[in-house]
Design a protein around this motif. Structure first.
Motif, PDB file in Angstrom:
ATOM      1  N   MET A 193       0.835  -1.199   0.000  1.00  0.00           N
ATOM      2  CA  MET A 193       0.000   0.000   0.000  1.00  0.00           C
ATOM      3  C   MET A 193       0.874   1.256   0.000  1.00  0.00           C
ATOM      4  N   VAL A 194       1.928   1.248   0.798  1.00  0.00           N
ATOM      5  CA  VAL A 194       2.835   2.401   0.858  1.00  0.00           C
ATOM      6  C   VAL A 194       3.487   2.640  -0.505  1.00  0.00           C
ATOM      7  N   ASP A 195       3.974   1.594  -1.138  1.00  0.00           N
ATOM      8  CA  ASP A 195       4.623   1.727  -2.448  1.00  0.00           C
ATOM      9  C   ASP A 195       3.670   2.265  -3.507  1.00  0.00           C
ATOM     10  N   LYS A 196       2.407   1.892  -3.410  1.00  0.00           N
ATOM     11  CA  LYS A 196       1.439   2.255  -4.444  1.00  0.00           C
ATOM     12  C   LYS A 196       0.831   3.649  -4.250  1.00  0.00           C
ATOM     13  N   TYR A 197       0.611   4.069  -2.997  1.00  0.00           N
ATOM     14  CA  TYR A 197      -0.188   5.276  -2.757  1.00  0.00           C
ATOM     15  C   TYR A 197       0.522   6.403  -2.004  1.00  0.00           C
ATOM     16  N   THR A 198       1.825   6.343  -1.809  1.00  0.00           N
ATOM     17  CA  THR A 198       2.517   7.418  -1.085  1.00  0.00           C
ATOM     18  C   THR A 198       2.468   8.718  -1.881  1.00  0.00           C
ATOM     19  N   ILE A 199       2.103   9.800  -1.187  1.00  0.00           N
ATOM     20  CA  ILE A 199       2.039  11.113  -1.849  1.00  0.00           C
ATOM     21  C   ILE A 199       3.122  12.067  -1.344  1.00  0.00           C
ATOM     22  N   ARG A 200       3.670  11.819  -0.144  1.00  0.00           N
ATOM     23  CA  ARG A 200       4.742  12.651   0.408  1.00  0.00           C
ATOM     24  C   ARG A 200       5.311  11.950   1.640  1.00  0.00           C
ATOM     25  N   THR A 201       6.382  12.510   2.159  1.00  0.00           N
ATOM     26  CA  THR A 201       6.937  12.016   3.421  1.00  0.00           C
ATOM     27  C   THR A 201       6.991  13.169   4.410  1.00  0.00           C
ATOM     28  N   GLU A 202       6.968  12.818   5.695  1.00  0.00           N
ATOM     29  CA  GLU A 202       6.994  13.818   6.763  1.00  0.00           C
ATOM     30  C   GLU A 202       8.000  13.405   7.825  1.00  0.00           C
ATOM     31  N   THR A 203       8.375  14.328   8.643  1.00  0.00           N
ATOM     32  CA  THR A 203       9.263  14.176   9.796  1.00  0.00           C
ATOM     33  C   THR A 203      10.674  13.800   9.366  1.00  0.00           C
ATOM     34  N   ALA A 204      11.562  13.854  10.321  1.00  0.00           N
ATOM     35  CA  ALA A 204      12.967  13.526  10.059  1.00  0.00           C
ATOM     36  C   ALA A 204      13.135  12.048   9.697  1.00  0.00           C
ATOM     37  N   ARG A 205      12.168  11.218  10.081  1.00  0.00           N
ATOM     38  CA  ARG A 205      12.241   9.779   9.790  1.00  0.00           C
ATOM     39  C   ARG A 205      11.655   9.434   8.425  1.00  0.00           C
ATOM     40  N   ASN A 206      11.250  10.460   7.657  1.00  0.00           N
ATOM     41  CA  ASN A 206      10.640  10.244   6.333  1.00  0.00           C
ATOM     42  C   ASN A 206       9.446   9.307   6.390  1.00  0.00           C
ATOM     43  N   MET A 207       8.522   9.602   7.293  1.00  0.00           N
ATOM     44  CA  MET A 207       7.286   8.816   7.421  1.00  0.00           C
ATOM     45  C   MET A 207       6.436   9.034   6.179  1.00  0.00           C
ATOM     46  N   PRO A 208       6.100   7.965   5.446  1.00  0.00           N
ATOM     47  CA  PRO A 208       5.266   8.146   4.255  1.00  0.00           C
ATOM     48  C   PRO A 208       3.831   8.516   4.633  1.00  0.00           C
ATOM     49  N   VAL A 209       3.263   9.424   3.861  1.00  0.00           N
ATOM     50  CA  VAL A 209       1.840   9.754   3.978  1.00  0.00           C
ATOM     51  C   VAL A 209       1.176   9.122   2.766  1.00  0.00           C
ATOM     52  N   VAL A 210       0.204   8.273   3.029  1.00  0.00           N
ATOM     53  CA  VAL A 210      -0.426   7.456   1.992  1.00  0.00           C
ATOM     54  C   VAL A 210      -1.841   7.946   1.767  1.00  0.00           C
ATOM     55  N   ARG A 211      -2.209   8.123   0.488  1.00  0.00           N
ATOM     56  CA  ARG A 211      -3.575   8.535   0.149  1.00  0.00           C
ATOM     57  C   ARG A 211      -4.188   7.481  -0.772  1.00  0.00           C
ATOM     58  N   PRO A 212      -4.840   6.464  -0.190  1.00  0.00           N
ATOM     59  CA  PRO A 212      -5.496   5.440  -1.015  1.00  0.00           C
ATOM     60  C   PRO A 212      -6.822   5.959  -1.557  1.00  0.00           C
ATOM     61  N   PRO A 213      -7.329   5.343  -2.611  1.00  0.00           N
ATOM     62  CA  PRO A 213      -8.621   5.784  -3.158  1.00  0.00           C
ATOM     63  C   PRO A 213      -9.762   5.444  -2.205  1.00  0.00           C
ATOM     64  N   ALA A 214     -10.865   6.174  -2.339  1.00  0.00           N
ATOM     65  CA  ALA A 214     -12.045   5.922  -1.503  1.00  0.00           C
ATOM     66  C   ALA A 214     -12.504   4.481  -1.682  1.00  0.00           C
ATOM     67  N   GLY A 215     -12.889   3.875  -0.594  1.00  0.00           N
ATOM     68  CA  GLY A 215     -13.371   2.498  -0.620  1.00  0.00           C
ATOM     69  C   GLY A 215     -12.283   1.451  -0.540  1.00  0.00           C
ATOM     70  N   ALA A 216     -11.039   1.875  -0.481  1.00  0.00           N
ATOM     71  CA  ALA A 216      -9.919   0.926  -0.489  1.00  0.00           C
ATOM     72  C   ALA A 216      -9.707   0.310   0.892  1.00  0.00           C
ATOM     73  N   ASP A 217      -8.968  -0.774   0.888  1.00  0.00           N
ATOM     74  CA  ASP A 217      -8.482  -1.347   2.135  1.00  0.00           C
ATOM     75  C   ASP A 217      -7.239  -0.554   2.520  1.00  0.00           C
ATOM     76  N   ILE A 218      -7.202  -0.052   3.752  1.00  0.00           N
ATOM     77  CA  ILE A 218      -6.062   0.730   4.221  1.00  0.00           C
ATOM     78  C   ILE A 218      -5.429   0.011   5.402  1.00  0.00           C
ATOM     79  N   TYR A 219      -4.136   0.154   5.527  1.00  0.00           N
ATOM     80  CA  TYR A 219      -3.379  -0.612   6.518  1.00  0.00           C
ATOM     81  C   TYR A 219      -2.557   0.319   7.399  1.00  0.00           C
ATOM     82  N   MET A 220      -2.570   0.032   8.712  1.00  0.00           N
ATOM     83  CA  MET A 220      -1.661   0.684   9.659  1.00  0.00           C
ATOM     84  C   MET A 220      -0.978  -0.399  10.463  1.00  0.00           C
ATOM     85  N   LEU A 221       0.294  -0.194  10.676  1.00  0.00           N
ATOM     86  CA  LEU A 221       1.128  -1.172  11.348  1.00  0.00           C
ATOM     87  C   LEU A 221       1.647  -0.579  12.652  1.00  0.00           C
TER      88      LEU A 221
END
Length: 178
Positions: free
Chosen positions: A68-96
């Protein structure tokens, strides 16, 4: 062996006073009301998210999250380069959940429904979405799945509310709703 009964009566053989019966009746009625209200709160009050749980392994779940991260990343944040993911509406989204972060940050659309998947790869964590007060126990080896429909725009914090070690206080994630 006693041939005569004791001089003092035993406390459990005393008759129940009317006031005691009154309070026992009130407690019983309140317990019944609360028992009946539990399904009502769940269905009509939307107090709890209905969820499903599936067995998984940390490796399998990590692969799903990374896909999901590889497919939908739109930017990174923080010093750790945390990916911000924007999946399409209705998608399965994952948090770890892992020591000591929620990965990745999510950007969701307001009034759109998603299937949120949660799991941990190391310890038991608590997923607490603030200020909405959504709480889920996240346990390694299980994938918790629930439908969510964000109805407010803004930035929401995900905190771990289950002590998970020395960095527990830093375990914060983000969900953005646009």
């Amino acid at each position: 062996m006693a041939l005569t009964p004791p001089a003092e009566r035993l406390w459990w053989k005393e008759p129940i006073e009317a006031v005691e019966l009154f309070w026992v009746a009130i407690a019983l009625v309140w317990a019944i009301v609360m028992f009946i209200m539990m399904p009502y709160w769940h269905v009509y009050g939307k107090q709890n998210l209905s969820s499903e749980a599936y067995r998984t392994t940390p490796e399998m779940y990590t692969q799903k999250v990374q896909a999901m991260v590889d497919k939908y990343t739109i930017r990174t944040e923080t010093a750790r380069n945390m990916p911000v993911v924007r999946p399409p509406a209705g998608a399965d989204i994952y948090m770890l959940g892992r020591l000591w972060e929620w990965y990745p940050a999510l950007e969701l659309e307001k009034d759109q429904t998603y299937r949120l998947h949660l799991s941990s790869v190391d310890w038991q964590h608590g997923f607490s979405l603030q200020p909405e007060n959504i709480n889920v126990q996240v346990i390694p080896g299980y994938e918790m799945v629930m439908k969510i429909t964000p109805n407010k725009s803004g930035e929401f914090s995900v905190i771990c509310n289950e002590y998970c070690g020395i960095g527990h206080h830093q375990m914060i994630g983000k969900i953005y709703v646009k």
